[in-house]
Motif scaffolding. Sequence first.
Motif, PDB file in Angstrom:
ATOM      1  N   SER A 113     -21.135  28.268  32.411  1.00  0.00           N
ATOM      2  CA  SER A 113     -20.517  28.368  33.736  1.00  0.00           C
ATOM      3  C   SER A 113     -20.805  27.143  34.588  1.00  0.00           C
ATOM      4  CB  SER A 113     -21.029  29.621  34.462  1.00  0.00           C
ATOM      5  OG  SER A 113     -20.512  29.671  35.782  1.00  0.00           O
ATOM      6  N   HIS A 114     -19.732  26.549  35.098  1.00  0.00           N
ATOM      7  CA  HIS A 114     -19.830  25.483  36.079  1.00  0.00           C
ATOM      8  C   HIS A 114     -19.218  25.955  37.403  1.00  0.00           C
ATOM      9  CE1 HIS A 114     -21.342  22.467  33.308  1.00  0.00           C
ATOM     10  NE2 HIS A 114     -20.411  22.808  32.447  1.00  0.00           N
ATOM     11  N   VAL A 115     -19.259  27.251  37.602  1.00  0.00           N
ATOM     12  CA  VAL A 115     -18.697  27.853  38.808  1.00  0.00           C
ATOM     13  C   VAL A 115     -19.682  27.693  39.963  1.00  0.00           C
ATOM     14  CG1 VAL A 115     -17.888  29.998  39.873  1.00  0.00           C
ATOM     15  CG2 VAL A 115     -17.355  29.509  37.469  1.00  0.00           C
ATOM     16  N   TRP A 116     -19.171  27.307  41.120  1.00  0.00           N
ATOM     17  CA  TRP A 116     -19.975  27.241  42.338  1.00  0.00           C
ATOM     18  C   TRP A 116     -19.612  28.408  43.250  1.00  0.00           C
ATOM     19  CZ3 TRP A 116     -19.649  21.413  44.188  1.00  0.00           C
ATOM     20  CH2 TRP A 116     -20.452  20.632  43.347  1.00  0.00           C
ATOM     21  N   LEU A 117     -20.521  28.795  44.120  1.00  0.00           N
ATOM     22  CA  LEU A 117     -20.191  29.750  45.166  1.00  0.00           C
ATOM     23  C   LEU A 117     -19.342  29.041  46.222  1.00  0.00           C
ATOM     24  CD1 LEU A 117     -23.578  31.624  45.752  1.00  0.00           C
ATOM     25  CD2 LEU A 117     -21.750  32.162  44.137  1.00  0.00           C
ATOM     26  N   LYS A 118     -18.471  29.770  46.869  1.00  0.00           N
ATOM     27  CA  LYS A 118     -17.591  29.133  47.857  1.00  0.00           C
ATOM     28  C   LYS A 118     -18.385  28.581  49.038  1.00  0.00           C
ATOM     29  CE  LYS A 118     -16.339  33.183  50.655  1.00  0.00           C
ATOM     30  NZ  LYS A 118     -15.190  33.975  51.179  1.00  0.00           N
ATOM     31  N   THR A 119     -19.619  29.067  49.224  1.00  0.00           N
ATOM     32  CA  THR A 119     -20.472  28.585  50.320  1.00  0.00           C
ATOM     33  C   THR A 119     -21.372  27.428  49.902  1.00  0.00           C
ATOM     34  OG1 THR A 119     -22.085  30.286  49.718  1.00  0.00           O
ATOM     35  CG2 THR A 119     -20.502  30.847  51.445  1.00  0.00           C
TER      36      THR A 119
END
Length: 210
Positions: free
Chosen positions: A197-203
């Motif tokens: 996963s290279h997903v970031w939180l929107k914040t």
Amino acid sequence: MITHRRFSAAALRPSTFALLALLAAVPLLQGCVGVAVGAGAAVGVAAAEERGAKNAGNDKGIQLAINERLLQKDLGLFGKVSVTVYEGRALLTGVVQKQEDSDEAAKIAWSNDRVVEVLNELQIAPSGNLIDSASDTWITSQLRVKLTGDGNIVDINYSITTVNGIIYLIGLAQNEEELQRVTDHARTIKGVRRVVSHVWLKTDSRRRPV
């Protein structure tokens, strides 16, 4: 600072036209009406994404530019490397024969001045090591179905790529709980070896949207 350049048709190299023609070939076969509807739908989806239509358009421009450079450098490398860009972060996936190929692809991605990060996930395998594309496509579609069917996940914010049973994710999560649900769904699919996963939180403070 991001610099936007304008190009006239005369300034485009032949390879640019070849690349654009290649990318456009499939939708053109659908007919004019299908293209119009598809374009409208794409704009609608982009506007609904967390990154917004402007960022989605910027990312697509970066992706096309990197693909053009890959094509100019080496047709074989272009065919082996898949490029996904999300808010200027370029994810490289696929299978290449040697480390030098992986390094060259990363160098080409970094040469684009709008790229803020290169995530080099290229797998290295000797000649003859084939990708099980049918299985990978099935895994990707199964995960997309699971995300779409989960009311606690905003699925349009996730890009999914599967290579040899390894799922690569990039995008934006609403919160940690949503991201965990996405990862859990991915791990339950038959044939999945690993989830990256290279997903970031929107914040996330590291985001640099245009």
